[in-house]
Design a protein around this motif. Structure first.
Motif, PDB file in Angstrom:
ATOM      1  N   THR A 135       0.830  -1.203   0.000  1.00 57.87           N
ATOM      2  CA  THR A 135       0.000   0.000   0.000  1.00 57.87           C
ATOM      3  C   THR A 135       0.869   1.258   0.000  1.00 57.87           C
ATOM      4  O   THR A 135       1.745   1.421   0.843  1.00 57.87           O
ATOM      5  N   GLY A 136       0.626   2.143  -0.953  1.00 55.02           N
ATOM      6  CA  GLY A 136       1.456   3.329  -1.109  1.00 55.02           C
ATOM      7  C   GLY A 136       2.662   3.108  -1.987  1.00 55.02           C
ATOM      8  O   GLY A 136       3.408   4.046  -2.283  1.00 55.02           O
ATOM      9  N   GLY A 137       2.852   1.875  -2.439  1.00 54.69           N
ATOM     10  CA  GLY A 137       4.037   1.522  -3.197  1.00 54.69           C
ATOM     11  C   GLY A 137       4.179   2.183  -4.557  1.00 54.69           C
ATOM     12  O   GLY A 137       5.299   2.536  -4.947  1.00 54.69           O
ATOM     13  N   PRO A 138       3.097   2.332  -5.336  1.00 53.41           N
ATOM     14  CA  PRO A 138       3.278   2.931  -6.658  1.00 53.41           C
ATOM     15  C   PRO A 138       4.006   4.272  -6.633  1.00 53.41           C
ATOM     16  O   PRO A 138       4.934   4.495  -7.418  1.00 53.41           O
ATOM     17  N   ALA A 139       3.611   5.164  -5.736  1.00 55.57           N
ATOM     18  CA  ALA A 139       4.279   6.467  -5.664  1.00 55.57           C
ATOM     19  C   ALA A 139       5.720   6.323  -5.199  1.00 55.57           C
ATOM     20  O   ALA A 139       6.627   6.973  -5.730  1.00 55.57           O
ATOM     21  N   ALA A 140       5.959   5.467  -4.202  1.00 55.52           N
ATOM     22  CA  ALA A 140       7.310   5.290  -3.679  1.00 55.52           C
ATOM     23  C   ALA A 140       8.227   4.660  -4.726  1.00 55.52           C
ATOM     24  O   ALA A 140       9.370   5.090  -4.914  1.00 55.52           O
ATOM     25  N   LEU A 141       7.733   3.636  -5.415  1.00 54.82           N
ATOM     26  CA  LEU A 141       8.532   2.995  -6.450  1.00 54.82           C
ATOM     27  C   LEU A 141       8.837   3.956  -7.592  1.00 54.82           C
ATOM     28  O   LEU A 141       9.945   3.981  -8.127  1.00 54.82           O
ATOM     29  N   SER A 142       7.844   4.741  -7.971  1.00 54.46           N
ATOM     30  CA  SER A 142       8.059   5.730  -9.029  1.00 54.46           C
ATOM     31  C   SER A 142       9.130   6.723  -8.624  1.00 54.46           C
ATOM     32  O   SER A 142       9.990   7.108  -9.439  1.00 54.46           O
ATOM     33  N   ALA A 143       9.116   7.143  -7.359  1.00 51.03           N
ATOM     34  CA  ALA A 143      10.127   8.082  -6.869  1.00 51.03           C
ATOM     35  C   ALA A 143      11.524   7.483  -6.958  1.00 51.03           C
ATOM     36  O   ALA A 143      12.483   8.151  -7.353  1.00 51.03           O
ATOM     37  N   VAL A 144      11.655   6.208  -6.596  1.00 50.13           N
ATOM     38  CA  VAL A 144      12.970   5.550  -6.627  1.00 50.13           C
ATOM     39  C   VAL A 144      13.437   5.329  -8.064  1.00 50.13           C
ATOM     40  O   VAL A 144      14.546   5.710  -8.447  1.00 50.13           O
ATOM     41  N   LEU A 145      12.582   4.710  -8.874  1.00 48.67           N
ATOM     42  CA  LEU A 145      13.012   4.299 -10.208  1.00 48.67           C
ATOM     43  C   LEU A 145      13.241   5.484 -11.138  1.00 48.67           C
ATOM     44  O   LEU A 145      14.092   5.431 -12.026  1.00 48.67           O
ATOM     45  N   SER A 146      12.497   6.564 -10.929  1.00 46.99           N
ATOM     46  CA  SER A 146      12.648   7.722 -11.813  1.00 46.99           C
ATOM     47  C   SER A 146      14.010   8.383 -11.672  1.00 46.99           C
ATOM     48  O   SER A 146      14.431   9.142 -12.545  1.00 46.99           O
ATOM     49  N   GLN A 147      14.719   8.094 -10.592  1.00 48.19           N
ATOM     50  CA  GLN A 147      16.032   8.703 -10.367  1.00 48.19           C
ATOM     51  C   GLN A 147      17.185   7.801 -10.780  1.00 48.19           C
ATOM     52  O   GLN A 147      18.346   8.192 -10.650  1.00 48.19           O
ATOM     53  N   LEU A 148      16.890   6.599 -11.264  1.00 44.73           N
ATOM     54  CA  LEU A 148      17.977   5.730 -11.719  1.00 44.73           C
ATOM     55  C   LEU A 148      18.539   6.283 -13.027  1.00 44.73           C
ATOM     56  O   LEU A 148      17.796   6.529 -13.974  1.00 44.73           O
ATOM     57  N   PRO A 149      19.851   6.471 -13.102  1.00 44.40           N
ATOM     58  CA  PRO A 149      20.438   7.020 -14.328  1.00 44.40           C
ATOM     59  C   PRO A 149      20.562   5.959 -15.411  1.00 44.40           C
ATOM     60  O   PRO A 149      20.551   4.752 -15.114  1.00 44.40           O
ATOM     61  N   PRO A 150      20.694   6.363 -16.666  1.00 46.48           N
ATOM     62  CA  PRO A 150      20.972   5.384 -17.726  1.00 46.48           C
ATOM     63  C   PRO A 150      22.239   4.595 -17.389  1.00 46.48           C
ATOM     64  O   PRO A 150      23.208   5.143 -16.883  1.00 46.48           O
ATOM     65  N   GLY A 151      22.217   3.309 -17.649  1.00 48.90           N
ATOM     66  CA  GLY A 151      23.380   2.493 -17.345  1.00 48.90           C
ATOM     67  C   GLY A 151      23.531   2.159 -15.872  1.00 48.90           C
ATOM     68  O   GLY A 151      24.620   1.762 -15.441  1.00 48.90           O
ATOM     69  N   PHE A 152      22.459   2.299 -15.095  1.00 45.12           N
ATOM     70  CA  PHE A 152      22.512   1.928 -13.677  1.00 45.12           C
ATOM     71  C   PHE A 152      23.073   0.512 -13.566  1.00 45.12           C
ATOM     72  O   PHE A 152      22.584  -0.414 -14.219  1.00 45.12           O
ATOM     73  N   PRO A 153      24.114   0.302 -12.734  1.00 52.29           N
ATOM     74  CA  PRO A 153      24.877  -0.947 -12.807  1.00 52.29           C
ATOM     75  C   PRO A 153      24.259  -2.151 -12.101  1.00 52.29           C
ATOM     76  O   PRO A 153      24.867  -3.224 -12.086  1.00 52.29           O
ATOM     77  N   LEU A 154      23.092  -2.011 -11.506  1.00 50.87           N
ATOM     78  CA  LEU A 154      22.455  -3.126 -10.816  1.00 50.87           C
ATOM     79  C   LEU A 154      21.233  -3.594 -11.598  1.00 50.87           C
ATOM     80  O   LEU A 154      20.597  -2.808 -12.301  1.00 50.87           O
TER      81      LEU A 154
END
Length: 355
Positions: free
Chosen positions: A175-194
């Motif tokens: 619950t509440g995950g969509p916004a939290a996940l969007s916040a995290v994933l939107s900041q991953l740069p191109p070529g994120f190594p994980l």
């Protein structure tokens, strides 16, 4: 007696649907519909005036739609909101996930009224869900700024960038995950190594649209995981609806429909346990906002295997359930605000230095 009734506001421009909800939510069943709205603007006004325990809201309404109304309510009078929608969502799937990102707690299908068995099952599940969601204490959300607009503030427990970068990032939310996940994933740069593996608790029928929505504005590929595929750096793989996801031998993804764990499928514990076994210290686990305790045990196993583990702090959680269970068990090496989690994960792409 009236003080014990669950106070509900219904917002739907269909008189038929409002009449149906009056039957489903009668005082004899423990509910009181204190207000009915035919559009989003009227719903916001009723919430401000009547302060219900929960709002049941359609998305497609005149004057102000459900997304806009959700944003207004979360800014002016934070209140639990359940989206009550038609099952024919393919024409505009994104609107439902925008509402979840704005603060709505869950989505519920309107049943086909021609199927008595489906209606009976739906009414029971619907009432249980309302009683589960209504006590949740909501967080005020500012309208003008996105969740990650402000830079995170360093805290004494801020973790140093690990000398050995992890290869796998496992994230779980409910619950509440969509916004939290969007916040995290939107900041991953191109070529994120994980390689990022994600479990989000959500009804299976909504998962394809959710994955599509989650990938919007993200600089790395986001897709539903496929059985047997290799977990590659720079990709985000989301557990499909109603399937457990595991990281198996050789870094390959395993999917199955074995029994639910913690009443969840996909389960965070299943993912975290598999990552602990497959990757050990070459992994990082993050547990975000969510109801229940799923993921707490698995995150502890990841920590025991040498992984860096993080739980979201209460202040930024929609529901401090899963992260609290993890923190209480000692599963989280660090407990951090969402903005701090976002910033720390993004630094893993930096080639040199600590924070």
């Amino acid at each position: 007696m009236n003080s014990e009734l669950l106070r509900v506001i219904v917002a739907d421009d269909s008189g038929t649907v409002r009449a149906l909800l009056r039957q489903w939510l009668s005082p004899e069943l423990g509910f009181e519909i204190v207000g009915e709205a035919v559009n989003g603007r009227q719903c916001v006004e009723l919430v401000l005036r009547l302060r219900p325990a929960i709002v049941v809201m359609d998305m497609d309404m005149p004057e102000m739609n459900g997304v806009e109304a959700t944003r207004e309510i979360m800014w002016r009078q934070p209140t639990p909101i359940l989206i009550f929608t038609s099952s024919e969502i393919d024409k505009d799937r994104g609107v439902f996930y925008e509402a979840l990102a704005a603060g709505a707690l869950d989505i519920f299908y309107k049943p086909r009224l021609t199927n008595d068995e489906e209606v009976n099952l739906a009414t029971s599940r619907f009432r249980r869900l309302l009683k589960l969601l209504a006590p949740i204490k909501m967080i005020r959300r500012c309208l003008p700024r996105p969740l990650t607009a402000e830079p995170a503030v360093l805290v004494p427990a801020w973790p140093a960038r690990p000398q050995r970068l992890p290869e796998i990032l496992a994230i779980a939310a409910s619950t509440g995950g969509p916004a939290a996940l969007s916040a995290v994933l939107s900041q991953l740069p191109p070529g994120f190594p994980l390689c990022t593996l994600v479990v989000q608790h959500m009804a299976a029928e909504f998962m394809p649209g959710f994955v599509e929505w989650l990938g919007q504005g993200v600089k790395v590929p986001v897709r539903a995981a496929s059985r047997g595929e290799l977990a590659r750096p720079g990709e985000v793989l989301v557990a499909p609806g109603d399937c457990h996801m595991r990281l198996g031998a050789g870094g390959r993804v395993e999917l199955d429909v074995s029994a639910p764990v913690n009443s969840c499928r996909p389960s965070a514990d299943v993912l975290f346990d598999s990552v602990a076994e497959a990757s050990g210290p070459a992994a990082m686990g993050v547990i975000l906002t969510g109801m229940g305790e799923d993921g707490a045990r698995g995150l502890l196993n990841m920590r025991r295997a040498g992984a860096l583990t993080i739980a979201q702090a209460e202040e930024s959680c929609v529901v401090y359930g899963m992260p609290k269970a993890a923190a209480d068990r000692g599963a989280a090496v660090h407990v951090m605000e969402l903005g701090e989690i976002v910033r720390f994960i993004s630094t893993l792409a930096s080639p040199v230095g600590d924070l």
